[in-house]
Motif scaffolding. Structure first.
Motif, PDB file in Angstrom:
ATOM      1  N   ARG A   1       0.943  -1.222  -0.018  1.00 62.60           N
ATOM      2  CA  ARG A   1      -0.018   0.062  -0.045  1.00 62.60           C
ATOM      3  C   ARG A   1       1.008   1.292  -0.020  1.00 62.60           C
ATOM      4  N   GLU A   2       2.317   1.176   0.920  1.00 65.04           N
ATOM      5  CA  GLU A   2       2.926   2.354   0.890  1.00 65.04           C
ATOM      6  C   GLU A   2       3.468   2.608  -0.450  1.00 65.04           C
ATOM      7  N   ILE A   3       4.104   1.665  -1.319  1.00 68.97           N
ATOM      8  CA  ILE A   3       4.464   1.634  -2.411  1.00 68.97           C
ATOM      9  C   ILE A   3       3.616   2.047  -3.492  1.00 68.97           C
ATOM     10  N   LEU A   4       2.391   2.087  -3.277  1.00 68.43           N
ATOM     11  CA  LEU A   4       1.207   2.550  -4.160  1.00 68.43           C
ATOM     12  C   LEU A   4       0.587   3.957  -3.662  1.00 68.43           C
ATOM     13  N   ASP A   5       1.114   4.407  -2.706  1.00 70.31           N
ATOM     14  CA  ASP A   5       0.657   5.752  -2.423  1.00 70.31           C
ATOM     15  C   ASP A   5       0.441   6.693  -3.295  1.00 70.31           C
ATOM     16  N   PRO A   6      -0.454   7.603  -3.292  1.00 68.76           N
ATOM     17  CA  PRO A   6      -0.678   8.670  -4.298  1.00 68.76           C
ATOM     18  C   PRO A   6       0.371   9.706  -4.051  1.00 68.76           C
ATOM     19  N   GLU A   7       1.001   9.868  -3.188  1.00 67.76           N
ATOM     20  CA  GLU A   7       2.014  10.766  -3.019  1.00 67.76           C
ATOM     21  C   GLU A   7       3.312  10.420  -3.190  1.00 67.76           C
ATOM     22  N   SER A   8       4.088  11.109  -4.110  1.00 64.62           N
ATOM     23  CA  SER A   8       5.494  10.500  -4.411  1.00 64.62           C
ATOM     24  C   SER A   8       6.374  10.619  -3.225  1.00 64.62           C
ATOM     25  N   VAL A   9       6.344  11.712  -2.420  1.00 64.96           N
ATOM     26  CA  VAL A   9       7.298  11.393  -1.090  1.00 64.96           C
ATOM     27  C   VAL A   9       7.071  10.146  -0.215  1.00 64.96           C
ATOM     28  N   ALA A  10       5.610   9.737  -0.097  1.00 64.82           N
ATOM     29  CA  ALA A  10       5.464   8.453   0.608  1.00 64.82           C
ATOM     30  C   ALA A  10       5.920   7.099  -0.380  1.00 64.82           C
ATOM     31  N   ARG A  11       5.738   7.336  -1.861  1.00 67.79           N
ATOM     32  CA  ARG A  11       6.457   6.127  -2.461  1.00 67.79           C
ATOM     33  C   ARG A  11       7.828   6.288  -2.425  1.00 67.79           C
ATOM     34  N   GLU A  12       8.337   7.259  -2.513  1.00 69.66           N
ATOM     35  CA  GLU A  12       9.959   7.143  -2.051  1.00 69.66           C
ATOM     36  C   GLU A  12      10.475   6.730  -0.778  1.00 69.66           C
ATOM     37  N   ARG A  13       9.608   7.081   0.405  1.00 71.07           N
ATOM     38  CA  ARG A  13       9.679   6.761   1.414  1.00 71.07           C
ATOM     39  C   ARG A  13       9.732   5.180   1.563  1.00 71.07           C
ATOM     40  N   ALA A  14       8.601   4.614   1.065  1.00 69.51           N
ATOM     41  CA  ALA A  14       8.259   3.131   0.920  1.00 69.51           C
ATOM     42  C   ALA A  14       9.472   2.490   0.053  1.00 69.51           C
ATOM     43  N   ALA A  15       9.950   2.935  -0.957  1.00 68.92           N
ATOM     44  CA  ALA A  15      10.937   2.384  -1.625  1.00 68.92           C
ATOM     45  C   ALA A  15      12.255   2.103  -0.750  1.00 68.92           C
ATOM     46  N   ASP A  16      12.554   3.282  -0.050  1.00 70.41           N
ATOM     47  CA  ASP A  16      13.671   3.306   1.045  1.00 70.41           C
ATOM     48  C   ASP A  16      13.417   2.149   1.786  1.00 70.41           C
ATOM     49  N   GLU A  17      12.332   2.071   2.399  1.00 72.15           N
ATOM     50  CA  GLU A  17      12.069   1.236   3.530  1.00 72.15           C
ATOM     51  C   GLU A  17      12.009  -0.232   2.616  1.00 72.15           C
ATOM     52  N   VAL A  18      11.883  -0.623   1.499  1.00 69.53           N
ATOM     53  CA  VAL A  18      12.107  -2.072   0.880  1.00 69.53           C
ATOM     54  C   VAL A  18      13.433  -2.231   0.988  1.00 69.53           C
ATOM     55  N   THR A  19      14.438  -1.392   0.896  1.00 74.97           N
ATOM     56  CA  THR A  19      15.920  -1.806   0.963  1.00 74.97           C
ATOM     57  C   THR A  19      16.139  -2.169   2.325  1.00 74.97           C
ATOM     58  N   ASP A  20      15.549  -1.258   3.206  1.00 76.17           N
ATOM     59  CA  ASP A  20      16.004  -1.485   4.646  1.00 76.17           C
ATOM     60  C   ASP A  20      15.492  -2.916   5.174  1.00 76.17           C
ATOM     61  N   LEU A  21      14.547  -3.364   4.517  1.00 79.81           N
ATOM     62  CA  LEU A  21      14.121  -4.683   5.127  1.00 79.81           C
ATOM     63  C   LEU A  21      14.346  -5.784   4.220  1.00 79.81           C
ATOM     64  N   LEU A  22      15.386  -5.560   3.441  1.00 84.96           N
ATOM     65  CA  LEU A  22      15.726  -6.721   2.405  1.00 84.96           C
ATOM     66  C   LEU A  22      16.105  -8.189   3.006  1.00 84.96           C
ATOM     67  N   SER A  23      16.424  -8.128   4.330  1.00 84.26           N
ATOM     68  CA  SER A  23      16.431  -9.648   4.754  1.00 84.26           C
ATOM     69  C   SER A  23      15.150 -10.059   5.207  1.00 84.26           C
ATOM     70  N   SER A  24      14.110  -9.563   5.054  1.00 85.97           N
ATOM     71  CA  SER A  24      12.769  -9.719   5.760  1.00 85.97           C
ATOM     72  C   SER A  24      11.805 -10.360   4.678  1.00 85.97           C
ATOM     73  N   TYR A  25      12.151 -10.584   3.566  1.00 84.90           N
ATOM     74  CA  TYR A  25      11.373 -10.940   2.485  1.00 84.90           C
ATOM     75  C   TYR A  25      11.559 -12.408   1.963  1.00 84.90           C
ATOM     76  N   SER A  26      10.419 -13.156   1.964  1.00 77.26           N
ATOM     77  CA  SER A  26      10.435 -14.343   1.161  1.00 77.26           C
ATOM     78  C   SER A  26      10.910 -14.239  -0.230  1.00 77.26           C
ATOM     79  N   SER A  27      11.337 -15.383  -1.153  1.00 74.28           N
ATOM     80  CA  SER A  27      11.710 -15.047  -2.478  1.00 74.28           C
ATOM     81  C   SER A  27      10.291 -14.565  -3.233  1.00 74.28           C
TER      82      SER A  27
END
Length: 117
Positions: free
Chosen positions: A22-48
């Motif tokens: 949902r954060e990745i799909l947020d209408p606001e670009s600032v929120a999408r940017e933050r979400a993309a940064d969070e994706v990299t922060d949690l890289l070790s927490s995802y299944s394949s």
């Protein structure tokens, strides 16, 4: 071909994963940017499967992105997800929809590098 080792320390549960998408799909670009940064922060927490799903979603969002900062964060997140070995070209193919000539040289190179694998 040997795939890199990928053993998440803790896999995101369903609620966390849905919240991330949902954060990745947020209408606001600032929120999408933050979400993309969070994706990299949690890289070790995802299944394949979560990795490939996030890469696909981020690629679609990046293909529609208007904000350069958000686009750069999305492309960086895709690159980091690709480092896991669980992202195939088909997951990022929507990056082909980006109009390269409208990007700065740095972003253009980023997209080209991602598409070249």
């Amino acid at each position: 071909m040997n795939e890199p080792e990928f053993a998440p320390s803790r896999i995101l549960d369903a609620r966390e994963f849905v919240a991330m998408t949902r954060e990745i799909l947020d209408p606001e670009s600032v929120a999408r940017e933050r979400a993309a940064d969070e994706v990299t922060d949690l890289l070790s927490s995802y299944s394949s499967t979560q990795v490939s799903t996030l890469a696909t979603l981020l690629s679609a969002v990046a293909a529609c992105e208007k904000g350069n900062s958000a686009l750069e964060a999305e492309l960086h997140a895709i690159l980091e997800l690709m480092s896991t070995g669980h992202v195939a070209f088909g997951h990022v193919a929507q990056l082909q929809d980006i109009r390269l000539k409208e990007l700065s040289p740095e972003l253009r190179e980023y997209v080209t590098d991602l598409l070249d694998g």
